[in-house]
Design a protein around this motif. Structure first.
Motif, mmCIF file in Angstrom:
data_model
loop_
_atom_site.group_PDB
_atom_site.id
_atom_site.type_symbol
_atom_site.label_atom_id
_atom_site.label_comp_id
_atom_site.label_asym_id
_atom_site.label_seq_id
_atom_site.Cartn_x
_atom_site.Cartn_y
_atom_site.Cartn_z
ATOM 1 N N UNK A 49 17.588 -8.601 -1.971
ATOM 2 C CA UNK A 49 18.071 -8.435 -0.600
ATOM 3 C C UNK A 49 16.974 -7.815 0.258
ATOM 4 N N UNK A 50 16.667 -8.469 1.362
ATOM 5 C CA UNK A 50 15.569 -8.021 2.209
ATOM 6 C C UNK A 50 15.839 -6.622 2.753
ATOM 7 N N UNK A 51 17.053 -6.358 3.192
ATOM 8 C CA UNK A 51 17.353 -5.038 3.763
ATOM 9 C C UNK A 51 17.048 -3.930 2.764
ATOM 10 N N UNK A 52 17.467 -4.123 1.524
ATOM 11 C CA UNK A 52 17.264 -3.096 0.503
ATOM 12 C C UNK A 52 15.794 -2.983 0.108
ATOM 13 N N UNK A 53 15.089 -4.097 0.104
ATOM 14 C CA UNK A 53 13.647 -4.058 -0.177
ATOM 15 C C UNK A 53 12.928 -3.222 0.879
ATOM 16 N N UNK A 54 13.280 -3.419 2.139
ATOM 17 C CA UNK A 54 12.619 -2.681 3.215
ATOM 18 C C UNK A 54 12.965 -1.195 3.161
ATOM 19 N N UNK A 55 14.203 -0.877 2.796
ATOM 20 C CA UNK A 55 14.584 0.525 2.622
ATOM 21 C C UNK A 55 13.717 1.169 1.547
ATOM 22 N N UNK A 56 13.551 0.469 0.412
ATOM 23 C CA UNK A 56 12.754 1.002 -0.693
ATOM 24 C C UNK A 56 11.289 1.190 -0.291
ATOM 25 N N UNK A 57 10.734 0.204 0.403
ATOM 26 C CA UNK A 57 9.332 0.300 0.803
ATOM 27 C C UNK A 57 9.100 1.445 1.781
ATOM 28 N N UNK A 58 10.061 1.672 2.665
ATOM 29 C CA UNK A 58 9.897 2.786 3.605
ATOM 30 C C UNK A 58 9.922 4.128 2.876
ATOM 31 N N UNK A 59 10.773 4.251 1.865
ATOM 32 C CA UNK A 59 10.800 5.494 1.075
ATOM 33 C C UNK A 59 9.468 5.703 0.351
ATOM 34 N N UNK A 60 8.927 4.617 -0.187
ATOM 35 C CA UNK A 60 7.637 4.709 -0.874
ATOM 36 C C UNK A 60 6.535 5.087 0.107
ATOM 37 N N UNK A 61 6.559 4.494 1.297
ATOM 38 C CA UNK A 61 5.554 4.827 2.302
ATOM 39 C C UNK A 61 5.620 6.304 2.684
ATOM 40 N N UNK A 62 6.806 6.814 2.893
ATOM 41 C CA UNK A 62 6.950 8.236 3.237
ATOM 42 C C UNK A 62 6.424 9.126 2.106
ATOM 43 N N UNK A 63 6.733 8.738 0.874
ATOM 44 C CA UNK A 63 6.256 9.506 -0.283
ATOM 45 C C UNK A 63 4.729 9.510 -0.320
ATOM 46 N N UNK A 64 4.144 8.335 -0.087
ATOM 47 C CA UNK A 64 2.679 8.217 -0.132
ATOM 48 C C UNK A 64 2.029 9.065 0.962
ATOM 49 N N UNK A 65 2.569 9.018 2.170
ATOM 50 C CA UNK A 65 1.990 9.777 3.275
ATOM 51 C C UNK A 65 2.153 11.276 3.055
ATOM 52 N N UNK A 66 3.314 11.681 2.568
ATOM 53 C CA UNK A 66 3.565 13.102 2.333
ATOM 54 C C UNK A 66 2.638 13.662 1.270
ATOM 55 N N UNK A 67 2.378 12.850 0.253
ATOM 56 C CA UNK A 67 1.560 13.304 -0.873
ATOM 57 C C UNK A 67 0.108 12.851 -0.788
ATOM 58 N N UNK A 68 -0.249 12.275 0.359
ATOM 59 C CA UNK A 68 -1.622 11.824 0.609
ATOM 60 C C UNK A 68 -2.123 10.882 -0.497
ATOM 61 N N UNK A 69 -1.299 9.900 -0.818
ATOM 62 C CA UNK A 69 -1.644 8.888 -1.813
ATOM 63 C C UNK A 69 -1.803 7.540 -1.122
ATOM 64 N N UNK A 70 -2.710 6.726 -1.639
ATOM 65 C CA UNK A 70 -2.846 5.372 -1.094
ATOM 66 C C UNK A 70 -2.457 4.309 -2.116
ATOM 67 N N UNK A 71 -1.999 4.751 -3.295
ATOM 68 C CA UNK A 71 -1.545 3.804 -4.328
ATOM 69 C C UNK A 71 -0.376 4.433 -5.077
ATOM 70 N N UNK A 72 0.741 3.697 -5.112
ATOM 71 C CA UNK A 72 1.939 4.189 -5.794
ATOM 72 C C UNK A 72 2.388 3.145 -6.804
#
Length: 242
Positions: free
Chosen positions: A202-225
């Motif tokens: 489901x596209x909606x759920x995929x985008x929700x997951x990717x946004x959570x990953x992006x926030x995690x990466x930015x918060x933890x200063x990571x460029x690969x998850x």
């Protein structure tokens, strides 16, 4: 995340479908059908294509149906999109719409068409608009609409192009990640596959997951998850499962 439409397989197939409707021969009917489960991106895709057509100088009309619709309310919504008030008797509205569609070569997109499948007069009104113009009409609905509309033979037999929206595959999920994540953030293949499986495509759920990953990466200063780094972080509200 970036705000854009990613041209995954369902989007490309929809564009091809509409192109086929526009370029069909005179003996081929011109009604199209887009159907599939909720969350697979049908409305977003149609809106994207609608905006593309508008930018190219075409003037499609997009209307959304409601459970309370009647021929009168449906026609009133089309009239509003054409910049006019409803005319009575309803035949005047039909004449105005068909004349305008013919003059300006306007295609008609009817979203949430499931709501009116059981309303014979409204469905016949759509058929009247098509028969009087023979311009593309595209119906958009849930996965059951194809079966339900098959009982309305006069309309069903005018459908020459159709797209069933399918769950996103790994390639689609990867495209979403590559094109939507900010600041060059990359996601490991194992985590992308995890997202695909748990989201059911489901596209909606995929985008929700990717946004959570992006926030995690930015918060933890990571460029690969990847899955190992993500660990037990929850991506979905999924009855306690992660």
């Amino acid at each position: 995340m970036k705000h854009k439409t990613v041209e995954v397989k369902n989007v490309l197939r929809t564009q091809d479908m509409f192109s086929n409707l526009q370029s069909r021969s005179e003996i081929t009917p011109g009604i199209g059908l887009i159907h599939g489960a909720s969350g697979f991106g049908k409305t977003t895709t149609v809106t994207y294509m609608f905006n593309q057509l508008t930018a190219m100088g075409n003037l499609p009309v997009y209307v959304r149906c409601y459970a309370t619709d009647t021929p009168s309310s449906f026609l009133a919504r089309v009239m509003k999109e054409l910049g006019s008030e409803p005319m009575y008797p309803l035949r005047k509205s039909v004449d105005f719409i068909t004349n305008t569609m013919n003059e300006q070569q306007i295609a008609l997109f009817v979203d949430e068409a499931d709501h009116i499948i059981g309303q014979a007069k409204t469905m016949e009104t759509i058929r009247d608009l098509y028969d009087a113009t023979e311009l593309p009409v595209v119906l958009i609905g849930m996965e059951e609409i194809a079966r339900r509309i098959s009982h309305r033979k006069q309309l069903f037999n005018r459908i020459s192009e159709w797209v069933e929206f399918m769950p996103a595959d790994n390639e689609d999920v990867s495209m979403f990640a590559c094109e939507l994540l900010e600041q060059g953030i990359k996601v490991g293949e194992d985590l992308l596959d995890f997202i695909r499986v748990r989201s059911g495509g489901e596209v909606r759920r995929i985008l929700i997951a990717l946004e959570k990953i992006e926030r995690f990466a930015l918060t933890n200063e990571k460029d690969y998850i990847d899955k190992e780094l993500w660990g037990d972080g929850q991506l979905f509200l999924n009855h306690g499962r992660r």
